[in-house]
Scaffold this active site. Structure first.
Site, PDB file in Angstrom:
ATOM      1  N   LYS A   1       3.146  11.172 -11.485  1.00  0.00           N
ATOM      2  CA  LYS A   1       2.065  10.341 -12.176  1.00  0.00           C
ATOM      3  C   LYS A   1       2.573   9.143 -12.435  1.00  0.00           C
ATOM      4  O   LYS A   1       3.688   8.980 -13.046  1.00  0.00           O
ATOM      5  CB  LYS A   1       1.704  11.047 -13.552  1.00  0.00           C
ATOM      6  CG  LYS A   1       0.686  12.014 -13.286  1.00  0.00           C
ATOM      7  CD  LYS A   1       0.144  12.766 -14.870  1.00  0.00           C
ATOM      8  CE  LYS A   1      -0.934  13.832 -14.483  1.00  0.00           C
ATOM      9  NZ  LYS A   1      -1.299  14.364 -15.823  1.00  0.00           N
TER      10      LYS A   1
ATOM     11  N   HIS B   1      -1.868  12.208 -28.022  1.00  0.00           N
ATOM     12  CA  HIS B   1      -2.372  10.717 -27.656  1.00  0.00           C
ATOM     13  C   HIS B   1      -3.266   9.898 -28.754  1.00  0.00           C
ATOM     14  O   HIS B   1      -2.746   8.624 -28.944  1.00  0.00           O
ATOM     15  CB  HIS B   1      -3.049  10.828 -26.238  1.00  0.00           C
ATOM     16  CG  HIS B   1      -2.216  11.155 -25.191  1.00  0.00           C
ATOM     17  ND1 HIS B   1      -2.853  11.887 -24.204  1.00  0.00           N
ATOM     18  CD2 HIS B   1      -0.948  11.080 -25.030  1.00  0.00           C
ATOM     19  CE1 HIS B   1      -1.803  11.965 -23.187  1.00  0.00           C
ATOM     20  NE2 HIS B   1      -0.768  11.587 -23.574  1.00  0.00           N
TER      21      HIS B   1
ATOM     22  N   HIS C   1       6.159   9.463 -28.415  1.00  0.00           N
ATOM     23  CA  HIS C   1       5.168  10.351 -27.566  1.00  0.00           C
ATOM     24  C   HIS C   1       5.708  12.022 -27.905  1.00  0.00           C
ATOM     25  O   HIS C   1       4.985  12.510 -28.209  1.00  0.00           O
ATOM     26  CB  HIS C   1       5.656  10.265 -25.984  1.00  0.00           C
ATOM     27  CG  HIS C   1       4.532  11.137 -25.497  1.00  0.00           C
ATOM     28  ND1 HIS C   1       3.178  11.144 -25.299  1.00  0.00           N
ATOM     29  CD2 HIS C   1       5.081  11.976 -24.526  1.00  0.00           C
ATOM     30  CE1 HIS C   1       2.940  12.198 -24.485  1.00  0.00           C
ATOM     31  NE2 HIS C   1       3.848  12.776 -23.900  1.00  0.00           N
TER      32      HIS C   1
ATOM     33  N   LYS D   1       7.709  22.708 -14.159  1.00  0.00           N
ATOM     34  CA  LYS D   1       6.763  21.466 -13.680  1.00  0.00           C
ATOM     35  C   LYS D   1       6.469  21.622 -12.393  1.00  0.00           C
ATOM     36  O   LYS D   1       5.526  21.284 -11.915  1.00  0.00           O
ATOM     37  CB  LYS D   1       7.453  20.204 -14.374  1.00  0.00           C
ATOM     38  CG  LYS D   1       6.431  19.014 -14.127  1.00  0.00           C
ATOM     39  CD  LYS D   1       6.347  17.676 -14.934  1.00  0.00           C
ATOM     40  CE  LYS D   1       5.258  16.883 -14.430  1.00  0.00           C
ATOM     41  NZ  LYS D   1       5.404  15.870 -15.212  1.00  0.00           N
TER      42      LYS D   1
ATOM     43  N   ARG E   1       0.865  -1.379   0.276  1.00  0.00           N
ATOM     44  CA  ARG E   1       0.014  -0.036   0.038  1.00  0.00           C
ATOM     45  C   ARG E   1       0.861   1.224   0.151  1.00  0.00           C
ATOM     46  O   ARG E   1       0.566   2.378   0.419  1.00  0.00           O
ATOM     47  CB  ARG E   1      -1.049   0.003   1.252  1.00  0.00           C
ATOM     48  CG  ARG E   1      -2.072  -1.178   0.962  1.00  0.00           C
ATOM     49  CD  ARG E   1      -3.157  -0.984   2.192  1.00  0.00           C
ATOM     50  NE  ARG E   1      -4.074  -2.036   2.008  1.00  0.00           N
ATOM     51  CZ  ARG E   1      -3.814  -3.131   2.787  1.00  0.00           C
ATOM     52  NH1 ARG E   1      -3.064  -3.203   3.651  1.00  0.00           N
ATOM     53  NH2 ARG E   1      -4.845  -4.319   2.514  1.00  0.00           N
TER      54      ARG E   1
ATOM     55  N   GLU F   1       8.671  17.848 -25.703  1.00  0.00           N
ATOM     56  CA  GLU F   1       8.168  18.299 -24.501  1.00  0.00           C
ATOM     57  C   GLU F   1       8.620  19.789 -24.211  1.00  0.00           C
ATOM     58  O   GLU F   1       8.009  20.308 -23.568  1.00  0.00           O
ATOM     59  CB  GLU F   1       8.535  17.227 -23.497  1.00  0.00           C
ATOM     60  CG  GLU F   1       7.828  16.027 -23.641  1.00  0.00           C
ATOM     61  CD  GLU F   1       6.222  15.945 -22.938  1.00  0.00           C
ATOM     62  OE1 GLU F   1       5.822  17.144 -22.417  1.00  0.00           O
ATOM     63  OE2 GLU F   1       5.540  15.258 -23.337  1.00  0.00           O
TER      64      GLU F   1
ATOM     65  N   ASN G   1      -0.676  19.283 -20.464  1.00  0.00           N
ATOM     66  CA  ASN G   1      -1.043  18.607 -21.646  1.00  0.00           C
ATOM     67  C   ASN G   1      -1.149  19.412 -22.643  1.00  0.00           C
ATOM     68  O   ASN G   1      -1.739  18.895 -23.937  1.00  0.00           O
ATOM     69  CB  ASN G   1      -2.506  17.703 -21.386  1.00  0.00           C
ATOM     70  CG  ASN G   1      -2.231  16.788 -19.984  1.00  0.00           C
ATOM     71  OD1 ASN G   1      -1.069  16.017 -19.921  1.00  0.00           O
ATOM     72  ND2 ASN G   1      -3.090  16.907 -19.060  1.00  0.00           N
TER      73      ASN G   1
ATOM     74  N   HIS H   1      -1.161  17.466 -25.974  1.00  0.00           N
ATOM     75  CA  HIS H   1      -1.137  16.204 -25.974  1.00  0.00           C
ATOM     76  C   HIS H   1      -2.458  15.527 -26.296  1.00  0.00           C
ATOM     77  O   HIS H   1      -2.591  14.224 -26.375  1.00  0.00           O
ATOM     78  CB  HIS H   1      -1.061  15.695 -24.323  1.00  0.00           C
ATOM     79  CG  HIS H   1       0.490  15.892 -23.939  1.00  0.00           C
ATOM     80  ND1 HIS H   1       1.260  17.009 -23.935  1.00  0.00           N
ATOM     81  CD2 HIS H   1       1.188  15.018 -23.302  1.00  0.00           C
ATOM     82  CE1 HIS H   1       2.632  16.905 -23.643  1.00  0.00           C
ATOM     83  NE2 HIS H   1       2.411  15.555 -23.203  1.00  0.00           N
TER      84      HIS H   1
ATOM     85  N   GLU I   1      -4.126  17.580 -10.638  1.00  0.00           N
ATOM     86  CA  GLU I   1      -4.620  17.979 -11.821  1.00  0.00           C
ATOM     87  C   GLU I   1      -6.265  18.369 -11.654  1.00  0.00           C
ATOM     88  O   GLU I   1      -7.083  17.983 -12.490  1.00  0.00           O
ATOM     89  CB  GLU I   1      -4.528  16.880 -12.950  1.00  0.00           C
ATOM     90  CG  GLU I   1      -4.666  17.469 -14.444  1.00  0.00           C
ATOM     91  CD  GLU I   1      -4.126  16.610 -15.682  1.00  0.00           C
ATOM     92  OE1 GLU I   1      -3.108  16.174 -15.607  1.00  0.00           O
ATOM     93  OE2 GLU I   1      -4.956  16.316 -16.325  1.00  0.00           O
TER      94      GLU I   1
ATOM     95  N   ARG J   1      -2.438  22.042 -13.379  1.00  0.00           N
ATOM     96  CA  ARG J   1      -1.545  20.705 -13.782  1.00  0.00           C
ATOM     97  C   ARG J   1      -2.189  20.375 -15.540  1.00  0.00           C
ATOM     98  O   ARG J   1      -1.161  19.779 -16.182  1.00  0.00           O
ATOM     99  CB  ARG J   1      -1.682  19.603 -13.088  1.00  0.00           C
ATOM    100  CG  ARG J   1      -0.565  18.489 -13.430  1.00  0.00           C
ATOM    101  CD  ARG J   1      -0.408  17.649 -12.537  1.00  0.00           C
ATOM    102  NE  ARG J   1       0.648  16.728 -13.008  1.00  0.00           N
ATOM    103  CZ  ARG J   1       1.566  15.691 -12.072  1.00  0.00           C
ATOM    104  NH1 ARG J   1       1.067  15.953 -10.729  1.00  0.00           N
ATOM    105  NH2 ARG J   1       2.210  14.903 -12.774  1.00  0.00           N
TER     106      ARG J   1
END
Ligand code: GLY
Length: 338
Positions: free
Chosen positions: A135, A230, A242, A205, A113, A177, A223, A226, A215, A219
């Site tokens: 993330k 994607h 990517h 960032k 956990r 990026e 993207n 993006h 997010e 945040r």
């Protein structure tokens, strides 16, 4: 070690530092939690750096390619942790690019956990984006990164020695990026030497993650470019990497911004000048079916309220929900004809 930059990610008692520089992997042992008696190092073949955590450790080599970014890989890793008796006081180390650190982070979030993870990032994309911000996750056949958790590392090392062996394509991915940060912060990143450029991206960032870890708002700006990216990755069966897809996605976002009356023609041209000119990245829309791209963009995780994009405008880059299908298709057409 000289010429090391340190970037702080401020998250209260989960704050951590990102060190950027040649040879910073030598700081790994010092960055591990004091409680750690053993380490599980998760990596891939061909990673150009070896690390010494200074404590007993086992190395887990995961497969290459998006198909290995899976729940099956997490299960294999966790069974390995069980066999080595890894406890929650120990530490996981992600040594590699974004795929490795996403998987190592998710394994750390899940095992017992939640336990500590430190990332040693070896790609430009990882250093400016993937390794920072917590993330983590894996893919499902239905889509990328659909299962995961926010799980912050205890520290990140961006060792520039790893970049010497990156292929031109991997460097281009990082540049995609970086071009995104260019529009988020308006900085002339390319005028900086590499260590400062990477540290500046990490700082942009870190500042965003520090105010919106999960997010809820700001945040999402990370993207930018993006949404189409994607979709292009999926429709092309990941033939586009990517960062290459993000470069094209930035140009598309400009066309869509223009279509919606948010930016001028001159600002669209600036996107071409930055992405294609300064960063020397491909800006042409590949020939995929537009309806198919539209459908995939509608399945984007940001799409909480109809088609949702991050778009430039008078107030800078912001999230725009409820974008009409027609505008999305018109922008695809105008980009294809540009
Ligand atoms: N890669 C985008 C983010 O970390 O939020």
């Amino acid at each position: 070690m000289s010429n090391v930059r340190s970037v702080h990610v401020e998250l209260g008692d989960r704050s951590y530092d990102v060190l950027v520089g040649s040879g910073v992997r030598s700081e790994l042992a010092a960055m591990l939690p004091k409680s750690a008696r053993r380490a599980a190092i998760i990596t891939q073949t061909g990673i150009p750096l070896a690390v010494d955590p200074g404590i007993p450790h086992e190395v887990f080599v995961i497969g290459q390619g998006e198909e290995h970014k899976s729940l099956a890989t997490i299960e294999t890793l966790c069974r390995g942790f069980a066999n080595m008796g890894l406890t929650r006081n120990d530490v996981i180390i992600g040594l590699g690019g974004g795929m490795v650190t996403d998987i190592a982070g998710f394994a750390a979030a899940s095992w017992h956990r939640g336990m500590a993870v430190v990332h040693v990032s070896t790609t430009l994309v990882g250093m400016v984006d993937a390794a920072i911000g917590g993330k983590t996750g894996v893919n499902l056949p239905e889509g990328k990164n659909l299962v995961g958790a926010y799980w912050q590392p205890s520290g990140v090392l961006c060792d520039l020695d790893a970049l010497a062996t990156l292929s031109p394509r991997e460097m281009r991915c990082g540049m995609g990026e970086m071009a995104k940060y260019h529009f988020l912060a308006g900085d002339d990143l390319l005028s900086l030497e590499l260590v400062d450029r990477i540290a500046r991206c990490a700082q942009i960032k870190a500042d965003i993650v520090g105010v919106d870890e999960r997010e809820g708002g700001r945040r999402a700006l990370l993207n930018y470019g993006h949404t189409l990216a994607h979709a292009l990755e999926i429709v092309g069966d990941f033939s586009l990497a990517h960062g290459e897809a993000v470069a094209i996605g930035l140009i598309y976002a400009a066309h869509l911004g223009y279509e919606l009356g948010r930016i001028s023609r001159a600002r669209v041209q600036q996107h071409y000048d930055v992405v294609g000119g300064l960063y020397e990245l491909n800006t042409s829309l590949p020939e995929f079916d537009h309806q198919m791209l539209l459908g995939l963009m509608g399945r984007d995780k940001k799409a909480l309220d109809g088609l949702t994009f991050v778009l430039d405008g008078d107030n800078g880059v912001e999230v725009v929900a409820g974008v009409p299908d027609d505008a999305v298709l018109n922008a695809l057409r105008s980009m294809a004809e540009a």
